[in-house]
Scaffold this motif. Sequence first.
Motif, PDB file in Angstrom:
ATOM      1  N   UNK A 337       6.736  30.516 -57.498  1.00 31.40           N
ATOM      2  CA  UNK A 337       7.851  31.353 -57.086  1.00 31.40           C
ATOM      3  C   UNK A 337       7.753  32.740 -57.691  1.00 31.40           C
ATOM      4  N   UNK A 338       7.296  32.806 -58.950  1.00 34.28           N
ATOM      5  CA  UNK A 338       7.148  34.114 -59.600  1.00 34.28           C
ATOM      6  C   UNK A 338       6.126  34.973 -58.841  1.00 34.28           C
ATOM      7  N   UNK A 339       5.043  34.359 -58.388  1.00 36.06           N
ATOM      8  CA  UNK A 339       4.014  35.110 -57.636  1.00 36.06           C
ATOM      9  C   UNK A 339       4.589  35.579 -56.301  1.00 36.06           C
ATOM     10  N   UNK A 340       5.297  34.692 -55.642  1.00 34.12           N
ATOM     11  CA  UNK A 340       5.904  35.036 -54.348  1.00 34.12           C
ATOM     12  C   UNK A 340       6.868  36.205 -54.537  1.00 34.12           C
ATOM     13  N   UNK A 341       7.678  36.115 -55.573  1.00 37.95           N
ATOM     14  CA  UNK A 341       8.649  37.173 -55.848  1.00 37.95           C
ATOM     15  C   UNK A 341       7.955  38.506 -56.080  1.00 37.95           C
ATOM     16  N   UNK A 342       6.813  38.472 -56.777  1.00 39.23           N
ATOM     17  CA  UNK A 342       6.065  39.707 -57.042  1.00 39.23           C
ATOM     18  C   UNK A 342       5.655  40.380 -55.736  1.00 39.23           C
ATOM     19  N   UNK A 343       5.094  39.612 -54.815  1.00 38.04           N
ATOM     20  CA  UNK A 343       4.610  40.209 -53.576  1.00 38.04           C
ATOM     21  C   UNK A 343       5.744  40.665 -52.675  1.00 38.04           C
ATOM     22  N   UNK A 344       6.868  40.003 -52.776  1.00 39.76           N
ATOM     23  CA  UNK A 344       7.992  40.410 -51.937  1.00 39.76           C
ATOM     24  C   UNK A 344       8.676  41.653 -52.502  1.00 39.76           C
ATOM     25  N   UNK A 345       8.856  41.704 -53.809  1.00 37.13           N
ATOM     26  CA  UNK A 345       9.730  42.720 -54.396  1.00 37.13           C
ATOM     27  C   UNK A 345       9.040  43.809 -55.212  1.00 37.13           C
ATOM     28  N   UNK A 346       7.905  43.507 -55.807  1.00 38.84           N
ATOM     29  CA  UNK A 346       7.324  44.454 -56.760  1.00 38.84           C
ATOM     30  C   UNK A 346       5.977  45.046 -56.349  1.00 38.84           C
ATOM     31  N   UNK A 347       5.284  44.396 -55.487  1.00 47.41           N
ATOM     32  CA  UNK A 347       3.924  44.840 -55.191  1.00 47.41           C
ATOM     33  C   UNK A 347       3.967  46.013 -54.230  1.00 47.41           C
ATOM     34  N   UNK A 350       0.379  46.033 -51.307  1.00 49.52           N
ATOM     35  CA  UNK A 350       0.189  45.189 -50.136  1.00 49.52           C
ATOM     36  C   UNK A 350       1.539  44.915 -49.477  1.00 49.52           C
ATOM     37  N   UNK A 351       1.516  44.959 -48.166  1.00 53.45           N
ATOM     38  CA  UNK A 351       2.728  44.717 -47.387  1.00 53.45           C
ATOM     39  C   UNK A 351       2.893  43.212 -47.198  1.00 53.45           C
ATOM     40  N   UNK A 352       4.055  42.734 -47.515  1.00 54.97           N
ATOM     41  CA  UNK A 352       4.303  41.293 -47.392  1.00 54.97           C
ATOM     42  C   UNK A 352       4.069  40.814 -45.962  1.00 54.97           C
ATOM     43  N   UNK A 353       4.249  41.710 -45.004  1.00 56.25           N
ATOM     44  CA  UNK A 353       4.065  41.309 -43.608  1.00 56.25           C
ATOM     45  C   UNK A 353       2.603  41.052 -43.265  1.00 56.25           C
ATOM     46  N   UNK A 354       1.707  41.534 -44.134  1.00 55.00           N
ATOM     47  CA  UNK A 354       0.276  41.322 -43.896  1.00 55.00           C
ATOM     48  C   UNK A 354      -0.241  40.073 -44.585  1.00 55.00           C
ATOM     49  N   UNK A 355       0.636  39.423 -45.323  1.00 56.97           N
ATOM     50  CA  UNK A 355       0.201  38.270 -46.110  1.00 56.97           C
ATOM     51  C   UNK A 355       0.816  36.986 -45.585  1.00 56.97           C
ATOM     52  N   UNK A 384      -3.510  31.494 -61.444  1.00 54.00           N
ATOM     53  CA  UNK A 384      -4.519  31.963 -60.515  1.00 54.00           C
ATOM     54  C   UNK A 384      -4.095  31.492 -59.133  1.00 54.00           C
ATOM     55  N   UNK A 385      -4.231  32.396 -58.160  1.00 51.64           N
ATOM     56  CA  UNK A 385      -3.806  31.998 -56.819  1.00 51.64           C
ATOM     57  C   UNK A 385      -4.587  32.801 -55.776  1.00 51.64           C
ATOM     58  N   UNK A 386      -5.036  32.133 -54.750  1.00 53.82           N
ATOM     59  CA  UNK A 386      -5.650  32.836 -53.620  1.00 53.82           C
ATOM     60  C   UNK A 386      -4.554  33.081 -52.598  1.00 53.82           C
ATOM     61  N   UNK A 387      -4.407  34.343 -52.206  1.00 53.68           N
ATOM     62  CA  UNK A 387      -3.400  34.708 -51.205  1.00 53.68           C
ATOM     63  C   UNK A 387      -4.112  34.923 -49.874  1.00 53.68           C
ATOM     64  N   UNK A 388      -3.595  34.304 -48.848  1.00 52.08           N
ATOM     65  CA  UNK A 388      -4.217  34.446 -47.533  1.00 52.08           C
ATOM     66  C   UNK A 388      -3.563  35.589 -46.763  1.00 52.08           C
ATOM     67  N   UNK A 389      -4.320  36.124 -45.807  1.00 56.63           N
ATOM     68  CA  UNK A 389      -3.713  37.130 -44.933  1.00 56.63           C
ATOM     69  C   UNK A 389      -3.000  36.415 -43.787  1.00 56.63           C
ATOM     70  N   UNK A 390      -2.418  37.214 -42.930  1.00 59.07           N
ATOM     71  CA  UNK A 390      -1.607  36.633 -41.856  1.00 59.07           C
ATOM     72  C   UNK A 390      -2.432  35.755 -40.908  1.00 59.07           C
ATOM     73  N   UNK A 391      -3.727  35.934 -40.919  1.00 62.75           N
ATOM     74  CA  UNK A 391      -4.563  35.119 -40.039  1.00 62.75           C
ATOM     75  C   UNK A 391      -5.051  33.846 -40.704  1.00 62.75           C
ATOM     76  N   UNK A 392      -4.636  33.663 -41.933  1.00 61.85           N
ATOM     77  CA  UNK A 392      -5.023  32.446 -42.635  1.00 61.85           C
ATOM     78  C   UNK A 392      -6.324  32.555 -43.394  1.00 61.85           C
ATOM     79  N   UNK A 393      -6.888  33.759 -43.490  1.00 59.39           N
ATOM     80  CA  UNK A 393      -8.142  33.934 -44.220  1.00 59.39           C
ATOM     81  C   UNK A 393      -7.868  34.292 -45.667  1.00 59.39           C
TER      82      UNK A 393
END
Lengths: 432, 192
Positions: A337-347, A350-355, A384-393
């Motif tokens: 959840x902390x990682x998700x929060x980072x990408x939504x609110x602090x990052x 990268x645009x959250x819509x691209x992830x 450690x976490x691998x984040x995928x793009x909107x296409x699942x890569x």
Amino acid sequence: MIIDKISEEFPVLTEAEKERIFAMSEKKYNMDNHDKENVGFDDESEVRGVEQYNRPILSRLTSLAAAAVILVAGISGGTAFMKYKKNNSAATEMNDPTEAATETITEKEEKQDIASECAEIAYRLTNRFAELENKYYNHALSVDNNDTLTFNVYNSDVPGQKATEKHYFRVTDTDFQSGDDLKNGLKSIFTDELYERLFSVNSGEDYETLIIEPQYIYLFSSSDFDTDLSKYEKNSAIDLADVNYHSLDFITYNEGFYVSSYYNKPVENGSFSSYPNVIKIKKNGFSATVFANFNPFVNTETSKVGTNLQFDFVCEEGEWKISDITVGRNMESAAAYAIKDYFINDCDDYDINDLMISKDVVINDLEEDVIILSSNGDKSCKVYCIIKDKNGNDFLEFKATVVFTNDGFKYGRNIRDRSGFSLTDIKVKELQ
Amino acid sequence: MTDAELKELMSQSVPKCHRAVFDLYCNYVYAIVIDILRNCGTREDIEDCVSDIFMKLYKRFDVNTDFSGNLKGYIGTISRNTAIDAFRRLSVHNNRNFSIDENNMEELRSDDSLMENSEKKEQSRIILGKIKELGEPDSTIIIQQYYYNRTAKEIAESISMSSAAVQKRSSRAKQRLKLLLAEAGIGKEGLI
């Protein structure tokens, strides 16, 4: 439309809710009409004829499992990283630290011996607890592969639903031959008070359950046990409606005890991921924390650390028992959840819509992907976490340290409180 | 009750017509509202919004109302727009850090909204089909838990089971659903 179908086929409103909402709508409509007819204003008079509408305050419902999401794929691999060493377990808080300087070496050694003995007691009892849970939940049982049953199970309340084959194996575990065996197993490690407390709160007229609050973690449900199917011939059809939606996980047949094969699989992470850490020693007992990495204390199959539990132990009539269980923070869930929060609110990069991260804050969609590299109790962890793009890569490699500022036993459920965690040493790298 | 019958009822009794409209469409309106507000609104907020919608509908209905045509479509549009307004209001109030900017709002309001997008619609149809394949009571448990955000206790009361049984069935049903969706070619990426 899908919403059409959902509202027609799965209506959810109770009569009480409907009446409440209807009453609200009528009241608002009547007030609106009343206002138009009666409200008059002038420069000096007060507003007349306006009834203050007080929205009814309903009791806020506790979100029990709101972070669950239907996930399909998960990242495989990842190696077990935490090997707890027995001689690191003595983190006790027996005395005021200022007294330590005046302790003799003998006193210090004595305390360490006591702490070590407590840890071993905790190890034995918590392992038995995990064993019972795994037998019940994960069907980790010895069976006779040559003594099997097959039935075709259907549901007459759902016409058109196909019957499915259900297979059973006779259980050969000598201490797990009925629902009573499970109950007696739990009674042997719980104090009577704990057993009765958990049992009495959560049982009804026709079912028995032991549940640990606050996360509604159940220890057993009598609806899973002991339905006798002896009247059915092997390979015959069974109507679920006739057995009152019994889960058919455990059945008896011609006085034998059988377990279904549906969830019967080897338990890979079926235990604790840490050795008990004794945190408090009192005159008549002690407390220890340990990370439970087995169902029902984990949310994913890839969990490596799990949920921090505090067990309280007392000695009754010369026998040690568990007197309480408190559920704390699930590390994978909290870190994800902390990682998700980072990408939504602090990052900003990268645009959250691209992830491939849902903006729905109820969904903890990174939980299966996060790997905890190391942790300091439940206070912090490196992730450690691998984040995928909107296409699942695979798109980004994310590493960071997550520090939890809130007490996991008080705020374990409320992970959506942003003041409860912070990220440092963030490293994000694009994968080629 | 047909639209013609509603018109007849309106001419006889306005309150009765209100009640009839409410009974016919409350589940539909509730499903629309919770779809939009589940992440930012409490149960109170959702019920408040539903009652606002019906209040608006009552105000628009009178003895001269022509109930013919697509009444359900009209109600759906009012519901969506009112829920979106509530979403915006609640998001600001809750100081949520991701904003509903105009682009997103356009997506929600336009005829080609997320709900109407044909690809998502087909996927939703498949997902719902697979949920129904689970059979009862599992499909009801899944929908009530994940669409309507009901607690295990509430679900248990509605289907006469224990809450522990509901939770266990939910856990098992999720696992089965994963397999069914995987067979249908829907992975995690398709659900986000």
